[in-house]
Design an enzyme around this catalytic site. Structure first.
Site, PDB file in Angstrom:
ATOM      1  N   GLU A   8       1.057  -1.552   0.095  1.00 27.84           N
ATOM      2  CA  GLU A   8       0.449  -0.061   0.063  1.00 27.84           C
ATOM      3  C   GLU A   8       0.889   1.267   0.037  1.00 27.84           C
ATOM      4  O   GLU A   8       1.869   1.334   1.132  1.00 27.84           O
ATOM      5  CB  GLU A   8      -0.259   0.121   1.374  1.00 27.84           C
ATOM      6  N   ARG A  57       6.515 -13.081   8.698  1.00 25.75           N
ATOM      7  CA  ARG A  57       7.073 -11.585   8.174  1.00 25.75           C
ATOM      8  C   ARG A  57       8.146 -11.923   9.229  1.00 25.75           C
ATOM      9  O   ARG A  57       9.091 -12.140  10.211  1.00 25.75           O
ATOM     10  CB  ARG A  57       6.218 -10.890   9.223  1.00 25.75           C
ATOM     11  N   LYS A 108       4.842   0.007  10.596  1.00 21.47           N
ATOM     12  CA  LYS A 108       5.210   1.325  10.114  1.00 21.47           C
ATOM     13  C   LYS A 108       4.900   2.197  10.837  1.00 21.47           C
ATOM     14  O   LYS A 108       4.730   3.298  11.302  1.00 21.47           O
ATOM     15  CB  LYS A 108       3.492   0.832   8.715  1.00 21.47           C
TER      16      LYS A 108
END
Length: 563
Positions: free
Chosen positions: A37, A266, A276
């Site tokens: 994104e 991850r 983030k």
RNA sequence: AGCCUCAUAGUGUAAUGGUAACACCCCGGAUUUUGAUUCCGUUAUUCUAGGUUCGAGCCCUAGUGAGGCUACCA
């Protein structure tokens, strides 16, 4: 000269599945995708996904396989073209190429809308008029089922009408949403009639104001994958519980193919945060200088820090792909950084904590310059000449007034070699009132340049130096880990409470003259000190030399308890 | 609390029912005009308990521990 140790392409459970699908004939070509994104900067966790998706496409390239770069831009409130550009730059820098396969989920908005209408017609979706809070309450919780809202029993015609009015902007944000009609009692919360579309009046970076309704990730993602004929949709573990919804969307919409979602763990790194949101907090809180601060795990930060892209790629190969949710020791990453740089970085000399040495008998064998190799193991990198004269800077820690037992370097009466030059003997030194060494006096041993030490002379070390007459002052930024604890996320006072106050130390060093003229981004090893890179942002050749320490050299002397 | 997922040296991974291994880290040694690199060597591993099997790290059951899920984020 050997290349850096690129780990062999290891098989993992995802590549096993792909091999089976190829062998069974289920697929003849493989299509993967990297779907960020555009709402922030990429970090090393994304690199793992990039290496996986693009790596698989590369491995299967002979069968026409490919990896798409798709921007999952379904939330205009958070997204910006600035991020699109930085993400493209980072993927390229890592060495991957999406060729012509660049896509935007926002380019599929019409298709998504048609799919939603299709679902409504099939009685599989309805317009919800409850508020977000009401919906939360009526969804139930982990142990109790949800309860249907009035909207759930609307007719197809009414839903069609309402949804088209949502699209045309008749309703305000939050007034209504489109929900899938699945199972309010499902043990999987994602299946309790998830939201498919919501109203957002923000300007979209790609579609502008063409739309005021936007699809949710869980609706757009499987459809986007199917649109692009993705065969294997690889994502991280937190989407495990979304897979049933992913499959539901695929099964109930008119799509050309049925992609398979597979989840992997991850990347977590010790002494590092990857979220983030927290990264943003550090940036906005001024704890770091920006998204490309060399202490951050962002790709742009690592680049500025001097990490070569191949080191990051090799590291990703080394940690592999599994479903185990562990934390990788940064030492593994640093190994690959040192390994890549050891092979590729030319050597230079810089003195970070200088003390002046005066060579009293220089006239006995004066030189203008010495010639030293740019790399000890790679003659192809050539030699260079470094000016030298009767005064040189050496590292403060290379001199001990009272040498401890295994100290091989300079001390009163002791010998040491100036790398590439003479063996010198310390004859005397000055101290200030505080006991700090201010000047070292030494004499050269004539005839020792390029020659073994004379019999009877013990000289066990060759130290780096910088000529006083021609050396240049430079700002050196010594970076250390940003956090003091292995798992900053778990810190009691929050991750901000365990920020390492010494994560950046700036010193003024003496550098050999050639170093002042290199271009920004120039990587090298400062002999015996570490790997450094001319800072991408602040270094200006000839006028303002600024270097970042990428990573220190391993040092078994300090490790053994040496100073 | 319910559901889903995971568990192999300190760390990350391999072994796909048949002798538990590789890399990093650590430690020791050799070489070295970088106390680096390189080379050689050392230590240490299948979460627990049952079961299936000639044989289980792998299959089954239970337990324990870790992660995820109750967004109109992705």
């Amino acid at each position: 000269m050997s290349d850096s140790t690129s780990p062999p392409a290891k098989l993992d459970f995802i590549r096993d599945i792909i091999a089976e699908d190829l062998a069974s004939g289920k697929h003849s070509t493989i299509i993967t995708r990297f779907p960020p994104e555009p709402n922030g900067y990429l970090h090393i966790g994304h690199a793992k996904s990039i290496c996986l998706n693009f790596g698989i496409a590369l491995e299967q390239a002979s069968s026409g396989s490919k990896c798409n770069l798709r921007f999952d831009d379904t939330n205009p409130e958070k997204e910006d073209v600035e991020y699109v550009e930085s993400i493209k730059a980072d993927v390229k820098w890592l060495g991957f190429d999406w060729a012509e396969n660049l896509y935007f989920a926002s380019n599929y908005f019409s298709f998504f809308y048609d799919c939603a209408v299709h679902l409504i017609r099939e009685g599989k979706a309805y317009v919800e008029s409850q508020s977000a809070e009401e919906m939360r309450a009526s969804r139930g919780n982990l142990t109790t089922a949800g309860t249907p809202s009035p909207g759930r029993s609307r007719s197809v015609e009414e839903n069609l009408d309402l949804f088209s009015r949502m699209k045309s902007g008749e309703f305000k944000e939050g007034e209504c949403v489109l929900r899938a009609k699945i199972d309010l009692a499902s043990s999987n919360m994602n299946l309790r009639d998830p939201v498919l579309y919501r109203i957002l009046n923000s300007l979209h970076h790609n579609t502008g104001d063409a739309w005021c309704i936007y699809p949710m990730y869980d609706f757009a993602h499987p459809l986007g994958d199917a649109m692009e004929q993705v065969t294997h949709s690889l994502c991280t573990l937190e989407f495990e519980n979304h897979r049933p919804l992913y499959d539901w969307v695929i099964d109930h919409c008119p799509v050309p193919v049925k992609p398979r979602q597979i989840e992997f763990a991850r990347l977590n790194l010790s002494y590092t945060i990857m979220s983030k949101r927290k990264l943003l907090e550090l940036v906005q809180g001024g704890n770091v200088s920006g998204w490309n601060d060399p202490r951050l795990p962002t790709i742009s930060g690592l680049r500025r820090r001097g990490y070569p892209p191949e080191a990051i790629v090799n590291f990703c190969k080394r940690v592999g792909i599994t479903k185990f949710n562990g934390t990788t020791d940064v030492a593994l990453l640093e190994f690959d950084v040192r390994d890549a740089l050891n092979h590729s970085a030319p050597r230079r000399m810089a003195v970070l904590d200088p003390v002046k040495v005066v060579l009293s008998n220089w006239v006995e064998e004066p030189l203008n310059a010495v010639e030293v190799p740019n790399h000890p193991q790679n003659p192809e990198m050539g030699n260079r000449e470094i000016p030298i004269s009767s005064e040189v800077w050496i590292e403060r820690e290379d001199f001990m007034e009272v040498p401890e037992k295994k100290f091989y370097r300079l001390g009163p009466g002791r010998h040491v070699r100036l790398k590439g030059g003479h063996i010198i003997r310390c004859t005397d030194y000055d101290k200030d009132a505080a006991g700090v060494i201010t000047l070292i006096r030494a004499e050269i041993l004539p005839g020792t340049v390029g020659a073994d030490s004379p019999v009877g002379i013990e000289c066990r070390a060759a130290i780096h130096w910088v000529d006083v007459a021609t050396g240049v002052d430079a700002e050196i930024r010594l970076y250390d880990r940003l956090f003091t604890v292995e798992d900053p996320d778990a810190a009691e006072g929050g991750f901000l409470s365990v920020i390492n106050p010494d994560s950046l130390k700036k010193v003024t060093a003496k550098i050999e003259p050639s170093l002042a003229r290199v271009e920004a981004g120039f990587p090298c090893q400062f002999d015996r000190t570490g790997y450094f890179v001319a800072d991408l942002a602040d270094h200006h050749p000839g006028t303002q030399p600024v270097f970042n320490r990428t990573v220190a050299l391993k040092d078994s002397w300090v490790k053994k308890g040496g100073r």
